[in-house]
Design a protein around this motif. Structure first.
Motif, PDB file in Angstrom:
ATOM      1  N   PRO A  87      81.095  73.105 -51.145  1.00 27.66           N
ATOM      2  CA  PRO A  87      81.808  71.847 -51.729  1.00 27.66           C
ATOM      3  C   PRO A  87      81.875  70.621 -51.092  1.00 27.66           C
ATOM      4  O   PRO A  87      82.113  69.981 -51.147  1.00 27.66           O
ATOM      5  N   GLU A  88      81.826  71.099 -49.564  1.00 28.27           N
ATOM      6  CA  GLU A  88      82.045  70.122 -48.775  1.00 28.27           C
ATOM      7  C   GLU A  88      80.354  69.592 -48.341  1.00 28.27           C
ATOM      8  O   GLU A  88      80.463  68.835 -47.076  1.00 28.27           O
ATOM      9  N   ILE A  89      79.815  69.823 -48.546  1.00 33.44           N
ATOM     10  CA  ILE A  89      78.217  69.601 -48.169  1.00 33.44           C
ATOM     11  C   ILE A  89      78.007  67.824 -48.535  1.00 33.44           C
ATOM     12  O   ILE A  89      78.168  67.756 -49.087  1.00 33.44           O
ATOM     13  N   LYS A  90      77.286  67.532 -47.038  1.00 33.46           N
ATOM     14  CA  LYS A  90      77.147  66.260 -46.872  1.00 33.46           C
ATOM     15  C   LYS A  90      75.433  66.296 -47.103  1.00 33.46           C
ATOM     16  O   LYS A  90      74.360  66.845 -46.065  1.00 33.46           O
ATOM     17  N   TRP A  91      74.944  65.998 -48.045  1.00 31.59           N
ATOM     18  CA  TRP A  91      73.825  64.976 -48.099  1.00 31.59           C
ATOM     19  C   TRP A  91      72.696  64.214 -47.478  1.00 31.59           C
ATOM     20  O   TRP A  91      73.734  63.481 -47.910  1.00 31.59           O
ATOM     21  N   HIS A  92      71.686  64.528 -46.636  1.00 28.12           N
ATOM     22  CA  HIS A  92      71.659  63.259 -45.860  1.00 28.12           C
ATOM     23  C   HIS A  92      69.938  63.056 -46.965  1.00 28.12           C
ATOM     24  O   HIS A  92      69.401  63.682 -46.601  1.00 28.12           O
ATOM     25  N   PHE A  93      69.966  61.965 -47.715  1.00 25.28           N
ATOM     26  CA  PHE A  93      67.697  61.668 -47.715  1.00 25.28           C
ATOM     27  C   PHE A  93      67.493  61.228 -46.421  1.00 25.28           C
ATOM     28  O   PHE A  93      67.744  60.363 -46.064  1.00 25.28           O
ATOM     29  N   ILE A  94      65.990  61.615 -45.718  1.00 22.79           N
ATOM     30  CA  ILE A  94      65.754  61.775 -44.619  1.00 22.79           C
ATOM     31  C   ILE A  94      64.248  61.277 -44.346  1.00 22.79           C
ATOM     32  O   ILE A  94      63.324  60.828 -43.881  1.00 22.79           O
ATOM     33  N   PRO A 109      74.459  65.274 -56.804  1.00 23.00           N
ATOM     34  CA  PRO A 109      76.034  65.542 -56.057  1.00 23.00           C
ATOM     35  C   PRO A 109      76.123  65.950 -54.778  1.00 23.00           C
ATOM     36  O   PRO A 109      74.723  66.692 -54.164  1.00 23.00           O
ATOM     37  N   ASN A 110      77.361  65.275 -54.300  1.00 20.05           N
ATOM     38  CA  ASN A 110      78.003  65.757 -52.866  1.00 20.05           C
ATOM     39  C   ASN A 110      76.269  64.444 -51.999  1.00 20.05           C
ATOM     40  O   ASN A 110      76.307  65.064 -50.378  1.00 20.05           O
ATOM     41  N   LEU A 111      76.140  63.628 -52.532  1.00 23.80           N
ATOM     42  CA  LEU A 111      74.887  63.130 -51.700  1.00 23.80           C
ATOM     43  C   LEU A 111      75.652  62.153 -50.726  1.00 23.80           C
ATOM     44  O   LEU A 111      77.167  61.132 -50.987  1.00 23.80           O
ATOM     45  N   PHE A 112      75.538  61.865 -49.276  1.00 18.37           N
ATOM     46  CA  PHE A 112      76.395  61.428 -48.563  1.00 18.37           C
ATOM     47  C   PHE A 112      76.187  59.905 -47.956  1.00 18.37           C
ATOM     48  O   PHE A 112      76.752  59.336 -46.893  1.00 18.37           O
ATOM     49  N   LEU A 113      74.541  60.122 -47.416  1.00 16.20           N
ATOM     50  CA  LEU A 113      73.622  58.931 -46.884  1.00 16.20           C
ATOM     51  C   LEU A 113      72.635  58.926 -47.126  1.00 16.20           C
ATOM     52  O   LEU A 113      71.278  59.768 -47.044  1.00 16.20           O
ATOM     53  N   VAL A 114      72.283  57.761 -46.972  1.00 17.80           N
ATOM     54  CA  VAL A 114      70.456  57.662 -47.547  1.00 17.80           C
ATOM     55  C   VAL A 114      70.275  57.111 -45.991  1.00 17.80           C
ATOM     56  O   VAL A 114      70.263  55.714 -45.549  1.00 17.80           O
TER      57      VAL A 114
END
Length: 289
Positions: A87-94, A109-114
């Motif tokens: 539930p606390e995962i943070k996704w980075h698109f790199i 869901p849980n997109l954190f940082l592009v």
């Protein structure tokens, strides 16, 4: 996935992750005191790896994960296993972001940082999509501006001299976005015996420029640089975000490639894998080693 493989894998991933975390902390302790004392964030690059491996790293305490391709990130982030157990995962698109994929990416869901906004046009598109998708009430989406520090044609990113104006635009015009920092991929395989990596030095000086002209504190502008082969050096010179894949999850399997034949040294293997991959996937961006 059978039971034995799972156990073996979880031990491998766990050990590898602990060792990388330790190396991250040691590198941070070696940073000169003149640099902002920001604890570096380790982004585990899970590109081509199954959700089970993400879950394993998550169980070991890892929270930030990076993906290079929009479709793969959408599939992984929406996998029931991940949604339920992480539930606390943070996704980075790199990876390289094309305008026609923005809506798809922002639905994750849980997109954190592009980390890879590389033009004013792309920033505007991400801004308007985020407003439309998430409504006015939501928090802003964190983005980084990707700079092409090495000047290689094959690399995406903004020409360095456009950094300040692009950041100014995001800060003043893109009200749904939160400007988090600068990101670079840099030249692969730079030989550190020649001195500090010039791509990292370039990112540092562009950050200084951004902070001077926008009156921002240095410690509020992150630096995403450094990968499996050079993340310790990157942290020592000021990286706040490092992207590490192969040494946590093992080398990537590309079907039928010479890269699958084991070679003794991990550095060597990741180099072989990335070169193989580059040949095979020239039309895609192979940016993470």
């Amino acid at each position: 996935f059978d039971g034995m493989w799972k156990v073996a894998m979880s031990e491998e991933v766990g050990k590898a992750l602990q060792s990388v975390v330790e190396r991250v902390n040691q590198a941070a302790a070696r940073r000169p005191k003149t640099l902002p004392a920001v604890p570096p964030r380790l982004v585990a690059v899970s590109k081509t790896k199954p959700p089970e491996m993400v879950l394993e790293a998550y169980r070991q305490g890892q929270r930030n994960f990076g993906e290079n391709y929009v479709n793969e990130l959408v599939d992984k982030a929406s996998d029931p296993l991940i949604l339920e157990a992480c539930p606390e995962i943070k996704w980075h698109f790199i990876g390289h972001l094309q305008k026609n994929n923005v809506n798809k990416l922002l639905g994750v869901p849980n997109l954190f940082l592009v980390e890879t906004v590389d033009s004013v046009k792309l920033a505007d598109k991400v801004n308007s999509s985020w407003q439309r998708l998430r409504g006015a009430s939501t928090q802003r989406l964190k983005v980084m501006v990707q700079i092409n520090t090495s000047g290689e044609q094959s690399k995406h990113g903004l020409p360095p001299e456009e950094t300040v104006n692009t950041v100014k635009h995001i800060v003043s015009q893109c009200t749904a976005l939160h400007f988090s920092g600068l990101m670079t991929i840099g030249h692969y395989g730079y030989d550190l015996s020649l001195g500090p990596n010039p791509d990292f030095q370039m990112l540092l000086s562009r950050r200084q420029e951004v902070c001077d002209s926008l009156k921002l504190p240095l410690d509020e502008v992150e630096l995403s640089m450094g990968m499996s082969t050079d993340f310790e050096h990157a942290i020592e010179v000021g990286a706040t975000n490092v992207r590490v894949g192969s040494i946590i999850f093992g080398n990537r399997e590309y079907p039928n490639s010479a890269a699958n034949t084991p070679t003794p040294s991990p550095e060597k293997t990741s180099k072989v894998v990335s070169e193989e991959a580059a040949k095979k996937m020239q039309h895609l961006t192979v940016s993470e080693h």
